[in-house]
Enzyme design. Structure first.
Site, mmCIF file in Angstrom:
data_model
loop_
_atom_site.group_PDB
_atom_site.id
_atom_site.type_symbol
_atom_site.label_atom_id
_atom_site.label_comp_id
_atom_site.label_asym_id
_atom_site.label_seq_id
_atom_site.Cartn_x
_atom_site.Cartn_y
_atom_site.Cartn_z
ATOM 1 C CG ASP A 1 -6.634 -1.584 -1.508
ATOM 2 O OD1 ASP A 1 -6.892 -2.797 -1.642
ATOM 3 O OD2 ASP A 1 -5.688 -1.171 -0.814
ATOM 4 C CG ASP B 1 -2.019 -1.015 1.175
ATOM 5 O OD1 ASP B 1 -2.499 -1.324 0.069
ATOM 6 O OD2 ASP B 1 -2.412 -1.512 2.246
#
Length: 160
Positions: free
Chosen positions: A139, A121
């Protein structure tokens, strides 16, 4: 291949390539936990590894438990999304696009889990000290797809 499945293939491929390419740039240029402030007080690139699910769900569980659980759940979810895609008529292109985004995002994060055992991330939004959990392109695709899916479920007639 019909136009319906070409759409699935293209959206999935673009999503996975964008996701994996951006993650590769982060892995190649930033140390783990390094932060680059982009918009002061609002947005940074922050290289983190998420061993859990959404919002770090189950991050504290043993790696073996997480690996099996997330691989099984991800595979079942992807199969369910493909089933929904198959049963959705071509007359609902926005819904088909949403399902393709969800599938592409799931594949992108599944690749990370298989390669690294964690999800990379790096998109970090915040206001002062309040941070939204960091996320990535996969995401984002899942979130956009789910938003359109929920809209269709709430406001339109859908086949499921």
């Amino acid at each position: 291949m019909t136009a319906k499945y070409q759409m699935l293939a293209i959206i999935t491929l673009v999503t996975v390539i964008a996701d994996q390419a951006t993650k590769q740039v982060i892995l190649a240029t930033m140390a783990l936990h390094e932060t680059i402030e982009v918009i002061p007080g609002f947005f940074s690139l922050t290289h983190i590894h998420n061993p859990g699910g959404a919002f770090g769900f189950m991050a504290g569980q043993p790696q073996g438990v997480r690996a099996v659980l997330f691989l099984v759940v991800s595979t079942l979810a992807a199969a369910f999304v493909l089933y929904l895609y198959k049963t959705t008529p071509r007359t609902l292109p926005w819904l088909l696009g949403a399902l393709a985004l969800i599938f592409g995002g799931a594949v992108g994060n599944l690749i990370d889990r298989i390669r690294f055992g964690v999800v990379v991330d790096f998109l970090d939004f915040y206001v002062k000290g309040l941070h939204w959990p960091a996320f990535n392109v996969a995401d984002s695709a899942i979130t956009v797809g789910m938003t359109v899916l929920v809209f269709h479920i709430l406001f339109k007639k859908v086949p499921f």
